[in-house]
Design a protein around this motif. Structure first.
Motif, short mmCIF file in Angstrom:
data_model
loop_
_atom_site.label_atom_id
_atom_site.label_comp_id
_atom_site.label_asym_id
_atom_site.label_seq_id
_atom_site.Cartn_x
_atom_site.Cartn_y
_atom_site.Cartn_z
N GLY A 184 40.12 43.76 42.49
CA GLY A 184 39.77 42.40 42.89
C GLY A 184 39.45 42.41 44.37
N ASN A 185 39.89 41.40 45.11
CA ASN A 185 39.63 41.37 46.55
C ASN A 185 40.67 42.21 47.27
OD1 ASN A 185 38.57 37.91 46.48
ND2 ASN A 185 37.37 39.76 46.33
N ALA A 203 42.89 34.42 49.50
CA ALA A 203 44.23 34.64 48.93
C ALA A 203 44.64 33.45 48.05
CB ALA A 203 45.25 34.87 50.04
N SER A 205 42.98 31.79 46.00
CA SER A 205 42.42 31.80 44.64
C SER A 205 43.05 32.88 43.77
CB SER A 205 40.90 32.02 44.71
OG SER A 205 40.64 33.33 45.18
N ILE A 206 44.04 33.57 44.30
CA ILE A 206 44.68 34.67 43.57
C ILE A 206 46.11 34.26 43.20
CG2 ILE A 206 45.42 37.09 43.74
CD1 ILE A 206 43.21 37.43 45.92
N LYS A 209 48.70 35.28 45.39
CA LYS A 209 48.57 34.70 46.74
C LYS A 209 48.48 35.73 47.85
CE LYS A 209 48.60 30.62 44.98
NZ LYS A 209 47.27 30.11 44.64
N ARG A 210 47.95 36.87 47.53
CA ARG A 210 47.64 37.85 48.58
C ARG A 210 46.46 38.70 48.12
NH1 ARG A 210 48.88 43.22 47.40
NH2 ARG A 210 50.46 43.61 45.83
N LEU A 211 45.73 39.24 49.10
CA LEU A 211 44.70 40.21 48.76
C LEU A 211 45.38 41.50 48.34
CD1 LEU A 211 43.03 38.10 50.38
CD2 LEU A 211 41.65 40.00 51.19
N GLY A 212 44.67 42.32 47.58
CA GLY A 212 45.23 43.61 47.20
C GLY A 212 45.20 44.57 48.39
N ASP A 240 44.06 43.17 40.45
CA ASP A 240 43.52 42.01 41.18
C ASP A 240 44.53 40.90 41.42
OD1 ASP A 240 43.87 40.91 38.68
OD2 ASP A 240 41.94 39.86 38.67
N GLY A 241 45.82 41.16 41.23
CA GLY A 241 46.82 40.11 41.47
C GLY A 241 46.66 38.90 40.58
N GLN A 243 43.65 37.64 39.75
CA GLN A 243 42.52 36.84 40.23
C GLN A 243 41.60 36.34 39.12
OE1 GLN A 243 40.41 38.74 43.41
NE2 GLN A 243 38.74 37.26 43.42
#
Ligand code: NAP
Length: 257
Positions: A184-185, A203, A205-206, A209-212, A240-241, A243
């Motif tokens: 993901g991001n 973040a 939108s995931i 709540k964090r980027l990977g 992607d957490g 996402q």
């Protein structure tokens, strides 16, 4: 068969971002790593940074002779190619009305033809060894989601999966697996300049709540390369957490309640 701690891996696009994380992860797991990018000095510097037995090599994934030279260098330096992480990729944005044929061709040439050429180059060594692990870095963009400006990129990333499924069938008799990680991001140096507001918005939108992190991707690539994944081929793992899961903005808002 080489033990898990004496194996050799090639990581294309290994000087920055996700590829650097994969190269570091494989090195920490005991692999000797060939760090590949078009820039020799950067490849050597990253190899020196990640591990004593890592080595840098300058090659362009979109060029067949260059990929053959890369495979030859890995064999000469390490005596084997146990794993290939075909990770190099580019993502220049262009909306359809502005996208030129040259833009489209460049993305396909690096991301999709580059995947084919890097895989093709390592096959003689892997077939001779009767064993090999190929891990592609695809994306959620294309196979699962879309993003304005990235129609060519999304097509190349989905194309990697089409390539993977037939390659996995063709290579199964040789003990070679082919799998893909779909990030993901991911927080990379490339996002540094975007500012905290932009990163916070991403973040939000995931679900996690964090980027990977690049380590999140390295862990998935290491699994596909491991002995434990010997019976897994032609498969994808989304990292992607969560996402891609929310079906609407409402789904994210409902998390708060
Ligand atoms: P990055 O930071 O821009 O790094 C790209 C790497 O690829 C660099 O080492 C670059 O080095 C190399 N490279 C580019 N063109 C090349 C070529 N023709 N031949 C050989 N090496 C080349 O990219 P990234 O964000 O880590 O992305 C890596 C992969 O992950 C890509 O396949 C991308 O599609 C995928 N991905 C990234 C994200 C993300 O959030 N970052 C999300 C999903 C998927 P040189 O330019 O010096 O050659």
């Amino acid at each position: 068969m080489a033990s898990e701690t004496t194996k050799a891996a090639i990581v294309t696009g290994g000087t920055k971002g996700i590829g650097k994380g994969i190269a570091r992860g494989f090195s920490q797991a005991g692999y000797r790593v060939l760090v590949v990018s078009r820039n020799a000095a950067e490849a050597d510097a990253v190899a020196a940074e990640i591990g004593q037995e890592a080595s840098g090599f300058a090659a362009d994934v979109s060029d067949e002779a260059s990929m053959e030279a890369m495979a030859a260098a890995a064999l000469e330096r390490f005596g084997a190619i146990d794993a290939l992480c075909a990770n190099a990729g580019i993502f220049p944005a262009a909306k359809l009305s502005e996208m030129t044929v040259a833009d489209f061709d460049q993305v396909m040439s690096v991301n999709l033809k580059g995947t084919f050429l890097s895989v093709k180059a390592v096959l003689p060594a892997m077939k001779a060894a009767g064993r090999g692990r190929i891990v592609l870095t695809s994306s959620i963009t294309g196979p699962i989601t879309g993003y304005p400006g990235w129609s060519h990129y999304g097509a190349s990333k989905a194309g990697q999966l089409g390539f993977m499924r037939t390659a996995a069938i063709e290579l199964a008799p040789f003990g070679i697996t082919v799998n893909s990680v779909l990030p993901g991001n991911i927080m990379t140096e490339g996002l540094d300049g975007l500012g905290q507001d932009y990163l916070d918005k991403m973040a939000a939108s995931i679900p996690m709540k964090r980027l990977g992190s690049v380590d999140d991707i390295a862990a998935a690539a290491l699994f596909f390369a491991s002995d434990a994944a010997g019976y897994v081929t032609g498969q994808t793992i989304v990292v992607d957490g969560g996402q891609v899961l929310p079906e609407s903005l409402g789904a994210l808002e409902a998390m708060e309640g």
